[in-house]
Design a protein around this motif. Sequence first.
Motif, PDB file in Angstrom:
ATOM      1  N   ALA A 171      22.858  50.882  88.143  1.00 42.18           N
ATOM      2  CA  ALA A 171      23.971  50.978  89.088  1.00 42.18           C
ATOM      3  C   ALA A 171      23.515  51.589  90.405  1.00 42.18           C
ATOM      4  O   ALA A 171      23.963  51.178  91.486  1.00 42.18           O
ATOM      5  CB  ALA A 171      25.105  51.804  88.475  1.00 42.18           C
ATOM      6  N   ARG A 172      22.618  52.571  90.329  1.00 40.42           N
ATOM      7  CA  ARG A 172      22.098  53.185  91.555  1.00 40.42           C
ATOM      8  C   ARG A 172      21.312  52.168  92.382  1.00 40.42           C
ATOM      9  O   ARG A 172      21.454  52.115  93.607  1.00 40.42           O
ATOM     10  CB  ARG A 172      21.216  54.380  91.222  1.00 40.42           C
ATOM     11  CG  ARG A 172      20.841  55.217  92.448  1.00 40.42           C
ATOM     12  CD  ARG A 172      19.697  56.152  92.174  1.00 40.42           C
ATOM     13  NE  ARG A 172      18.427  55.430  92.106  1.00 40.42           N
ATOM     14  CZ  ARG A 172      17.564  55.505  91.101  1.00 40.42           C
ATOM     15  NH1 ARG A 172      17.835  56.250  90.048  1.00 40.42           N
ATOM     16  NH2 ARG A 172      16.434  54.831  91.126  1.00 40.42           N
ATOM     17  N   LEU A 173      20.507  51.367  91.734  1.00 38.33           N
ATOM     18  CA  LEU A 173      19.731  50.361  92.461  1.00 38.33           C
ATOM     19  C   LEU A 173      20.638  49.309  93.092  1.00 38.33           C
ATOM     20  O   LEU A 173      20.385  48.850  94.214  1.00 38.33           O
ATOM     21  CB  LEU A 173      18.707  49.699  91.531  1.00 38.33           C
ATOM     22  CG  LEU A 173      17.525  50.577  91.113  1.00 38.33           C
ATOM     23  CD1 LEU A 173      16.637  49.835  90.119  1.00 38.33           C
ATOM     24  CD2 LEU A 173      16.701  51.003  92.330  1.00 38.33           C
ATOM     25  N   GLU A 174      21.688  48.926  92.388  1.00 43.96           N
ATOM     26  CA  GLU A 174      22.637  47.972  92.973  1.00 43.96           C
ATOM     27  C   GLU A 174      23.325  48.565  94.197  1.00 43.96           C
ATOM     28  O   GLU A 174      23.516  47.875  95.215  1.00 43.96           O
ATOM     29  CB  GLU A 174      23.659  47.557  91.912  1.00 43.96           C
ATOM     30  CG  GLU A 174      23.051  46.679  90.829  1.00 43.96           C
ATOM     31  CD  GLU A 174      24.056  46.299  89.752  1.00 43.96           C
ATOM     32  OE1 GLU A 174      24.478  45.122  89.737  1.00 43.96           O
ATOM     33  OE2 GLU A 174      24.411  47.180  88.941  1.00 43.96           O
ATOM     34  N   VAL A 193      11.392  46.068  88.474  1.00 41.71           N
ATOM     35  CA  VAL A 193      12.805  46.096  88.111  1.00 41.71           C
ATOM     36  C   VAL A 193      13.016  45.061  87.000  1.00 41.71           C
ATOM     37  O   VAL A 193      12.448  43.963  87.075  1.00 41.71           O
ATOM     38  CB  VAL A 193      13.691  45.758  89.336  1.00 41.71           C
ATOM     39  CG1 VAL A 193      15.150  45.635  88.937  1.00 41.71           C
ATOM     40  CG2 VAL A 193      13.527  46.822  90.421  1.00 41.71           C
ATOM     41  N   PRO A 194      13.793  45.362  85.969  1.00 43.96           N
ATOM     42  CA  PRO A 194      14.041  44.366  84.926  1.00 43.96           C
ATOM     43  C   PRO A 194      14.547  43.054  85.517  1.00 43.96           C
ATOM     44  O   PRO A 194      15.346  43.044  86.466  1.00 43.96           O
ATOM     45  CB  PRO A 194      15.116  45.028  84.052  1.00 43.96           C
ATOM     46  CG  PRO A 194      14.894  46.496  84.253  1.00 43.96           C
ATOM     47  CD  PRO A 194      14.468  46.647  85.686  1.00 43.96           C
ATOM     48  N   ALA A 195      14.077  41.951  84.948  1.00 43.09           N
ATOM     49  CA  ALA A 195      14.358  40.638  85.522  1.00 43.09           C
ATOM     50  C   ALA A 195      15.856  40.361  85.653  1.00 43.09           C
ATOM     51  O   ALA A 195      16.314  39.819  86.669  1.00 43.09           O
ATOM     52  CB  ALA A 195      13.691  39.550  84.675  1.00 43.09           C
ATOM     53  N   ALA A 196      16.637  40.729  84.643  1.00 39.98           N
ATOM     54  CA  ALA A 196      18.085  40.451  84.691  1.00 39.98           C
ATOM     55  C   ALA A 196      18.757  41.235  85.813  1.00 39.98           C
ATOM     56  O   ALA A 196      19.629  40.709  86.519  1.00 39.98           O
ATOM     57  CB  ALA A 196      18.717  40.791  83.346  1.00 39.98           C
ATOM     58  N   LEU A 197      18.354  42.485  86.002  1.00 41.63           N
ATOM     59  CA  LEU A 197      18.919  43.299  87.073  1.00 41.63           C
ATOM     60  C   LEU A 197      18.507  42.753  88.436  1.00 41.63           C
ATOM     61  O   LEU A 197      19.336  42.663  89.355  1.00 41.63           O
ATOM     62  CB  LEU A 197      18.461  44.754  86.928  1.00 41.63           C
ATOM     63  CG  LEU A 197      18.846  45.708  88.065  1.00 41.63           C
ATOM     64  CD1 LEU A 197      20.355  45.775  88.240  1.00 41.63           C
ATOM     65  CD2 LEU A 197      18.264  47.100  87.810  1.00 41.63           C
ATOM     66  N   ALA A 198      17.244  42.380  88.585  1.00 44.93           N
ATOM     67  CA  ALA A 198      16.772  41.827  89.855  1.00 44.93           C
ATOM     68  C   ALA A 198      17.525  40.551  90.212  1.00 44.93           C
ATOM     69  O   ALA A 198      17.891  40.327  91.376  1.00 44.93           O
ATOM     70  CB  ALA A 198      15.272  41.564  89.792  1.00 44.93           C
ATOM     71  N   GLU A 199      17.772  39.720  89.219  1.00 43.33           N
ATOM     72  CA  GLU A 199      18.517  38.481  89.470  1.00 43.33           C
ATOM     73  C   GLU A 199      19.953  38.791  89.879  1.00 43.33           C
ATOM     74  O   GLU A 199      20.502  38.140  90.781  1.00 43.33           O
ATOM     75  CB  GLU A 199      18.500  37.595  88.235  1.00 43.33           C
ATOM     76  CG  GLU A 199      19.187  36.261  88.445  1.00 43.33           C
ATOM     77  CD  GLU A 199      19.017  35.312  87.273  1.00 43.33           C
ATOM     78  OE1 GLU A 199      19.424  34.137  87.400  1.00 43.33           O
ATOM     79  OE2 GLU A 199      18.476  35.726  86.231  1.00 43.33           O
ATOM     80  N   ARG A 200      20.558  39.786  89.232  1.00 50.22           N
ATOM     81  CA  ARG A 200      21.938  40.157  89.568  1.00 50.22           C
ATOM     82  C   ARG A 200      22.017  40.692  91.007  1.00 50.22           C
ATOM     83  O   ARG A 200      22.932  40.320  91.760  1.00 50.22           O
ATOM     84  CB  ARG A 200      22.435  41.208  88.572  1.00 50.22           C
ATOM     85  CG  ARG A 200      23.908  41.501  88.659  1.00 50.22           C
ATOM     86  CD  ARG A 200      24.413  42.152  87.382  1.00 50.22           C
ATOM     87  NE  ARG A 200      23.983  43.537  87.243  1.00 50.22           N
ATOM     88  CZ  ARG A 200      23.210  43.978  86.255  1.00 50.22           C
ATOM     89  NH1 ARG A 200      22.767  43.135  85.320  1.00 50.22           N
ATOM     90  NH2 ARG A 200      22.874  45.250  86.186  1.00 50.22           N
ATOM     91  N   ALA A 214       9.435  41.833  89.152  1.00 48.49           N
ATOM     92  CA  ALA A 214      10.898  41.833  89.058  1.00 48.49           C
ATOM     93  C   ALA A 214      11.440  40.499  88.566  1.00 48.49           C
ATOM     94  O   ALA A 214      12.619  40.189  88.782  1.00 48.49           O
ATOM     95  CB  ALA A 214      11.502  42.192  90.411  1.00 48.49           C
ATOM     96  N   GLY A 215      10.611  39.699  87.929  1.00 45.60           N
ATOM     97  CA  GLY A 215      11.069  38.467  87.324  1.00 45.60           C
ATOM     98  C   GLY A 215      11.271  37.316  88.289  1.00 45.60           C
ATOM     99  O   GLY A 215      11.096  37.463  89.503  1.00 45.60           O
ATOM    100  N   PRO A 216      11.667  36.157  87.754  1.00 47.15           N
ATOM    101  CA  PRO A 216      11.758  34.933  88.556  1.00 47.15           C
ATOM    102  C   PRO A 216      13.062  34.756  89.323  1.00 47.15           C
ATOM    103  O   PRO A 216      13.207  33.794  90.082  1.00 47.15           O
ATOM    104  CB  PRO A 216      11.619  33.834  87.503  1.00 47.15           C
ATOM    105  CG  PRO A 216      12.252  34.430  86.282  1.00 47.15           C
ATOM    106  CD  PRO A 216      11.898  35.891  86.318  1.00 47.15           C
ATOM    107  N   GLY A 217      14.028  35.681  89.154  1.00 46.44           N
ATOM    108  CA  GLY A 217      15.329  35.492  89.787  1.00 46.44           C
ATOM    109  C   GLY A 217      15.415  35.975  91.216  1.00 46.44           C
ATOM    110  O   GLY A 217      16.472  35.866  91.837  1.00 46.44           O
ATOM    111  N   CYS A 218      14.320  36.503  91.755  1.00 45.11           N
ATOM    112  CA  CYS A 218      14.312  36.935  93.158  1.00 45.11           C
ATOM    113  C   CYS A 218      14.173  35.723  94.073  1.00 45.11           C
ATOM    114  O   CYS A 218      13.794  34.628  93.644  1.00 45.11           O
ATOM    115  CB  CYS A 218      13.167  37.922  93.399  1.00 45.11           C
ATOM    116  SG  CYS A 218      13.312  39.463  92.475  1.00 45.11           S
ATOM    117  N   ASP A 219      14.449  35.929  95.356  1.00 44.21           N
ATOM    118  CA  ASP A 219      14.384  34.833  96.332  1.00 44.21           C
ATOM    119  C   ASP A 219      12.966  34.553  96.811  1.00 44.21           C
ATOM    120  O   ASP A 219      12.719  33.543  97.468  1.00 44.21           O
ATOM    121  CB  ASP A 219      15.269  35.167  97.537  1.00 44.21           C
ATOM    122  CG  ASP A 219      16.718  35.384  97.128  1.00 44.21           C
ATOM    123  OD1 ASP A 219      17.325  34.432  96.612  1.00 44.21           O
ATOM    124  OD2 ASP A 219      17.228  36.507  97.316  1.00 44.21           O
ATOM    125  N   GLY A 220      12.047  35.438  96.509  1.00 41.94           N
ATOM    126  CA  GLY A 220      10.645  35.250  96.863  1.00 41.94           C
ATOM    127  C   GLY A 220       9.800  36.171  96.010  1.00 41.94           C
ATOM    128  O   GLY A 220      10.315  36.964  95.207  1.00 41.94           O
TER     129      GLY A 220
END
Length: 273
Positions: A171-174, A193-200, A214-220
């Motif tokens: 929540a702090r990171l968001e 950062v966990p992949a699910a959180l990074a994607e969110r 930070a997983g594949p859900g980031c924009d770059g």
Amino acid sequence: MSAHSGNTPASVTTRDFLTWKQQGKRIVVVSAYDALFGRLADEAGVDCVLVGDSLNQVIAGEPSTLSATLEQMIYHARMVRRGVKRAMVVIDMPFLTFQVSRDDALRNCGRALQHTHVQAVKLEGGEQVAPTVRALVDIGIPVMGHIGLTPQSVHALGGYRVQGKDDKTAARLEADARALEDAGCFSLVLELVPAALAERISKALTIPTIGIGAGPGCDGQVLVLLDLLGLNDTFSPKFLKRYATLADDVRRAVGTFAEDVRQGRYPDAGHSF
């Protein structure tokens, strides 16, 4: 893309980053530290070259980024900028160059842009640095944010560990991400950062996220060039994919050169005047 004339390639801008986010185009970033590798990365088509304070570890041999200086960063950023024609170049602002006061931050970031001709600065930190980000943006200095594992805070974080694994820190990171977007950052690095959180987080923002671990859900995505080339072969974190094994090539080539010199095979007639 930005306007240009003749055959000169258009330089990547902050507006391109935002456009690519809207278009769903993935952004490619590498960290490099000199004109040669900056040029090679640029010619390979990367969108951004980050002159990271990781240079303090990767090429200066220090145990952390904390002892990197502004003079050191300016020196290397100037080199990279000379080699890069198209990609955006971003300079990492080192420890204590922006945290002490807003006036210090404005002065140091302004000096960094003035003396290197890079297009943006990168600052580590979340909500606590948002007012500084806003002050920089207000005077025309583009800012790339950086949250998650922030290496300048490695001791406070208890080491190089994944951040946001529990609900409270997630929540702090968001909240950090929202604060930095509201302050005017044009993009945001998410590190370890966990992949699910990074994607969110990525889906919630209108600015692009650049992931590292930070997983594949980031924009770059961003990697240190010397790491992905396999030159920094003693560094093997889980997130790193090596696209070459150049450390082996270096050892082999230098070993062959040494043997040729010792055996009198180099220089031969073809390499003499």
